[in-house]
Design a protein around this motif. Structure first.
Motif, PDB file in Angstrom:
ATOM      1  N   PRO A 203      16.574  33.763  35.243  1.00  0.00           N
ATOM      2  CA  PRO A 203      16.646  33.977  36.515  1.00  0.00           C
ATOM      3  C   PRO A 203      17.870  34.841  36.904  1.00  0.00           C
ATOM      4  O   PRO A 203      17.221  35.392  38.128  1.00  0.00           O
ATOM      5  CB  PRO A 203      17.394  32.338  36.760  1.00  0.00           C
ATOM      6  N   LEU A 204      18.728  35.206  36.163  1.00  0.00           N
ATOM      7  CA  LEU A 204      19.745  36.265  36.738  1.00  0.00           C
ATOM      8  C   LEU A 204      19.317  37.361  36.742  1.00  0.00           C
ATOM      9  O   LEU A 204      19.564  38.200  37.815  1.00  0.00           O
ATOM     10  CB  LEU A 204      20.853  36.279  35.698  1.00  0.00           C
ATOM     11  N   LEU A 205      18.191  37.715  36.133  1.00  0.00           N
ATOM     12  CA  LEU A 205      17.810  39.182  36.200  1.00  0.00           C
ATOM     13  C   LEU A 205      16.855  39.358  37.546  1.00  0.00           C
ATOM     14  O   LEU A 205      16.962  40.640  37.989  1.00  0.00           O
ATOM     15  CB  LEU A 205      16.549  39.280  35.126  1.00  0.00           C
ATOM     16  N   ALA A 206      16.601  38.570  38.252  1.00  0.00           N
ATOM     17  CA  ALA A 206      15.923  38.856  39.698  1.00  0.00           C
ATOM     18  C   ALA A 206      17.075  39.297  40.604  1.00  0.00           C
ATOM     19  O   ALA A 206      16.597  39.992  41.510  1.00  0.00           O
ATOM     20  CB  ALA A 206      15.462  37.551  40.251  1.00  0.00           C
ATOM     21  N   TYR A 207      18.295  39.314  40.329  1.00  0.00           N
ATOM     22  CA  TYR A 207      19.254  39.806  41.166  1.00  0.00           C
ATOM     23  C   TYR A 207      20.086  40.826  40.787  1.00  0.00           C
ATOM     24  O   TYR A 207      21.395  41.090  40.885  1.00  0.00           O
ATOM     25  CB  TYR A 207      20.139  38.478  41.894  1.00  0.00           C
ATOM     26  N   ALA A 208      19.926  41.502  39.484  1.00  0.00           N
ATOM     27  CA  ALA A 208      20.394  42.255  38.638  1.00  0.00           C
ATOM     28  C   ALA A 208      20.021  43.797  39.136  1.00  0.00           C
ATOM     29  O   ALA A 208      19.040  44.010  38.934  1.00  0.00           O
ATOM     30  CB  ALA A 208      20.543  42.086  37.196  1.00  0.00           C
ATOM     31  N   ASP A 209      20.771  44.599  39.506  1.00  0.00           N
ATOM     32  CA  ASP A 209      20.640  46.084  39.980  1.00  0.00           C
ATOM     33  C   ASP A 209      20.662  46.794  38.153  1.00  0.00           C
ATOM     34  O   ASP A 209      19.707  47.689  38.044  1.00  0.00           O
ATOM     35  CB  ASP A 209      21.578  46.737  40.657  1.00  0.00           C
ATOM     36  N   ILE A 210      21.489  46.284  37.390  1.00  0.00           N
ATOM     37  CA  ILE A 210      21.805  47.022  36.140  1.00  0.00           C
ATOM     38  C   ILE A 210      22.180  45.901  35.205  1.00  0.00           C
ATOM     39  O   ILE A 210      23.075  44.851  35.361  1.00  0.00           O
ATOM     40  CB  ILE A 210      23.351  48.098  36.295  1.00  0.00           C
ATOM     41  N   VAL A 211      21.358  46.016  33.877  1.00  0.00           N
ATOM     42  CA  VAL A 211      21.595  44.874  32.989  1.00  0.00           C
ATOM     43  C   VAL A 211      22.014  45.362  31.553  1.00  0.00           C
ATOM     44  O   VAL A 211      21.540  46.277  31.178  1.00  0.00           O
ATOM     45  CB  VAL A 211      20.217  44.216  32.654  1.00  0.00           C
ATOM     46  N   LEU A 212      22.962  44.945  31.260  1.00  0.00           N
ATOM     47  CA  LEU A 212      23.615  45.341  29.719  1.00  0.00           C
ATOM     48  C   LEU A 212      23.455  44.314  28.846  1.00  0.00           C
ATOM     49  O   LEU A 212      24.018  43.047  29.071  1.00  0.00           O
ATOM     50  CB  LEU A 212      25.127  45.498  29.971  1.00  0.00           C
ATOM     51  N   ASN A 213      22.477  44.341  28.136  1.00  0.00           N
ATOM     52  CA  ASN A 213      22.048  43.196  27.138  1.00  0.00           C
ATOM     53  C   ASN A 213      22.791  42.998  25.962  1.00  0.00           C
ATOM     54  O   ASN A 213      23.117  43.981  25.236  1.00  0.00           O
ATOM     55  CB  ASN A 213      20.622  43.312  26.663  1.00  0.00           C
ATOM     56  N   THR A 214      23.295  41.782  25.620  1.00  0.00           N
ATOM     57  CA  THR A 214      23.703  41.246  24.178  1.00  0.00           C
ATOM     58  C   THR A 214      22.443  40.874  23.463  1.00  0.00           C
ATOM     59  O   THR A 214      21.572  40.756  24.062  1.00  0.00           O
ATOM     60  CB  THR A 214      24.580  40.087  24.373  1.00  0.00           C
ATOM     61  N   MET A 215      22.754  40.879  22.149  1.00  0.00           N
ATOM     62  CA  MET A 215      21.554  40.209  21.387  1.00  0.00           C
ATOM     63  C   MET A 215      22.062  39.367  20.486  1.00  0.00           C
ATOM     64  O   MET A 215      22.476  39.708  19.184  1.00  0.00           O
ATOM     65  CB  MET A 215      20.630  41.270  20.745  1.00  0.00           C
ATOM     66  N   ALA A 216      22.554  38.103  20.966  1.00  0.00           N
ATOM     67  CA  ALA A 216      23.535  37.223  20.025  1.00  0.00           C
ATOM     68  C   ALA A 216      22.560  36.054  19.706  1.00  0.00           C
ATOM     69  O   ALA A 216      21.895  35.402  20.684  1.00  0.00           O
ATOM     70  CB  ALA A 216      24.317  36.708  20.773  1.00  0.00           C
ATOM     71  N   ARG A 217      22.296  35.624  18.542  1.00  0.00           N
ATOM     72  CA  ARG A 217      21.535  34.595  18.024  1.00  0.00           C
ATOM     73  C   ARG A 217      22.157  33.321  18.244  1.00  0.00           C
ATOM     74  O   ARG A 217      22.801  32.584  17.434  1.00  0.00           O
ATOM     75  CB  ARG A 217      21.160  34.688  16.802  1.00  0.00           C
ATOM     76  N   GLU A 218      22.725  33.148  19.436  1.00  0.00           N
ATOM     77  CA  GLU A 218      23.491  32.003  20.150  1.00  0.00           C
ATOM     78  C   GLU A 218      22.726  30.739  19.561  1.00  0.00           C
ATOM     79  O   GLU A 218      21.550  30.429  19.956  1.00  0.00           O
ATOM     80  CB  GLU A 218      23.688  32.086  21.534  1.00  0.00           C
ATOM     81  N   THR A 219      23.302  29.597  19.371  1.00  0.00           N
ATOM     82  CA  THR A 219      22.954  28.449  19.177  1.00  0.00           C
ATOM     83  C   THR A 219      22.330  27.940  20.170  1.00  0.00           C
ATOM     84  O   THR A 219      22.697  27.944  21.319  1.00  0.00           O
ATOM     85  CB  THR A 219      23.865  27.232  18.554  1.00  0.00           C
ATOM     86  N   GLN A 220      21.132  27.158  20.116  1.00  0.00           N
ATOM     87  CA  GLN A 220      20.454  26.525  21.375  1.00  0.00           C
ATOM     88  C   GLN A 220      20.861  25.022  21.647  1.00  0.00           C
ATOM     89  O   GLN A 220      20.288  24.480  22.398  1.00  0.00           O
ATOM     90  CB  GLN A 220      18.822  26.579  20.981  1.00  0.00           C
ATOM     91  N   PHE A 221      21.984  24.524  20.726  1.00  0.00           N
ATOM     92  CA  PHE A 221      22.259  23.267  20.840  1.00  0.00           C
ATOM     93  C   PHE A 221      23.563  22.807  21.292  1.00  0.00           C
ATOM     94  O   PHE A 221      23.991  21.544  21.252  1.00  0.00           O
ATOM     95  CB  PHE A 221      22.041  22.634  19.259  1.00  0.00           C
ATOM     96  N   ARG A 222      24.092  24.051  21.757  1.00  0.00           N
ATOM     97  CA  ARG A 222      25.597  23.688  22.242  1.00  0.00           C
ATOM     98  C   ARG A 222      25.507  24.021  23.796  1.00  0.00           C
ATOM     99  O   ARG A 222      24.618  25.144  24.180  1.00  0.00           O
ATOM    100  CB  ARG A 222      26.707  24.401  21.777  1.00  0.00           C
ATOM    101  N   THR A 223      26.268  23.554  24.688  1.00  0.00           N
ATOM    102  CA  THR A 223      26.397  23.988  26.018  1.00  0.00           C
ATOM    103  C   THR A 223      27.425  25.092  26.201  1.00  0.00           C
ATOM    104  O   THR A 223      27.455  25.758  27.027  1.00  0.00           O
ATOM    105  CB  THR A 223      26.924  22.753  26.930  1.00  0.00           C
ATOM    106  N   GLU A 224      28.320  25.347  25.095  1.00  0.00           N
ATOM    107  CA  GLU A 224      29.345  26.389  25.397  1.00  0.00           C
ATOM    108  C   GLU A 224      28.849  27.704  24.005  1.00  0.00           C
ATOM    109  O   GLU A 224      28.119  27.609  23.351  1.00  0.00           O
ATOM    110  CB  GLU A 224      30.841  26.076  24.904  1.00  0.00           C
ATOM    111  N   ALA A 225      29.319  28.794  24.375  1.00  0.00           N
ATOM    112  CA  ALA A 225      28.862  30.275  23.743  1.00  0.00           C
ATOM    113  C   ALA A 225      29.960  30.285  22.490  1.00  0.00           C
ATOM    114  O   ALA A 225      30.982  29.889  22.807  1.00  0.00           O
ATOM    115  CB  ALA A 225      28.911  30.998  24.501  1.00  0.00           C
TER     116      ALA A 225
END
Length: 267
Positions: A203-225
């Motif tokens: 959803p954030l991308l709809a309001y982003a003028d400039i996007v700097l992407n990370t590519m982190a294989r973050e766990t899908q099973f925690r609420t914190e990064a």
């Protein structure tokens, strides 16, 4: 909740289990040919507060508890193995982020910040200390900035920005309600919105003028990064370095001045 999700028919029947835990709410909505609001409404019908809670509930039925700590760990891992797995995961995130980071987007972010009268930074939860670090680094090179990590203050401050302000939003998922709202309000006020978020649709991308992407294989099973923080910090480091070179004399002079000030804080 998991059983209820499995009972749902098309177009949601596919959106269960491992598929759903790896997707953002935007990706689920697109694949289901529905709106994000419909996906969230379904989650609430299942008794959840929102999409993230459904993902976590599904994950709890699908994975070993140790994966809530780190996806690569096994319960029997010794200290040396834990260190090796965690460091390897962080290194992989840095390597992958370097490959996907858009050089043109970085140049546009530098130009937007140099043009702006001031910069505002938004982050919630585990993104908050990243935003605070970025604010500190910007101040050290002479960029007027402030960091806002309270959700209510974010909304107020964002709504009071304007065309002479650049905002930086940090959100791994790009789905955190508070930071998406702040970014939307800032853009509606005319600010240039820069977002640091993981690669993929959100959803954030709809309001982003400039996007700097990370590519982190973050766990899908925690609420914190965890892993994503390393990639976010690397992007901040690169951004600060590019800004410093772009305004070399000013940056060097400000670093020298602030170094003298900070030296009084040390014995």
């Amino acid at each position: 909740m998991m059983r209820a999700a499995h009972r749902m028919g098309s177009p949601y029947e596919w959106a269960c289990g491992n598929d759903l835990t790896a997707m953002s709410v935007t990706e689920v909505a697109e694949r289901a040919e529905a709106s994000e609001g419909s996906v969230i409404s379904l989650c609430r019908q299942l008794g959840a507060r929102g999409f993230q809670q459904v993902k976590i509930a599904l994950a709890r039925d699908l994975v070993q508890p140790v994966q809530f700590i780190h996806e690569d760990l096994a319960r029997t891992d010794d200290t040396g193995t834990v260190i090796e797995k965690v460091f390897r995961s962080d290194l992989q995130a840095l390597h992958d982020t370097m490959k996907v980071l858009d050089r043109g987007a970085m140049e546009r972010a530098v130009a937007a910040i140099r043009k702006a009268r001031r910069v505002e930074l938004y982050g919630i939860g585990s993104a908050a200390p990243i935003a605070e670090d970025a604010n500190y680094r910007l101040l050290r090179i002479g960029v007027e900035s402030k960091v806002v990590v309270d959700s209510h203050v974010q909304a107020i401050s964002a709504s009071l920005t304007g065309p002479d302000v650049a905002t930086i939003t940090i959100s791994h998922s790009g789905s955190t309600h508070e930071t998406v709202t702040a970014t939307r309000l800032a853009r509606e006020a005319g600010a240039m919105t820069i977002c640091i978020t993981n690669f993929g649709k959100s959803p954030l991308l709809a309001y982003a003028d400039i996007v700097l992407n990370t590519m982190a294989r973050e766990t899908q099973f925690r609420t914190e990064a965890m892993t994503s923080r390393i990639a976010q910090l690397a992007i901040i480091d690169a951004l600060i370095a590019c800004l410093s070179l772009a305004d070399y004399d000013k940056a060097v002079a400000t670093i020298g001045k602030t170094f003298d000030v900070l030296s009084t804080k040390r014995f």
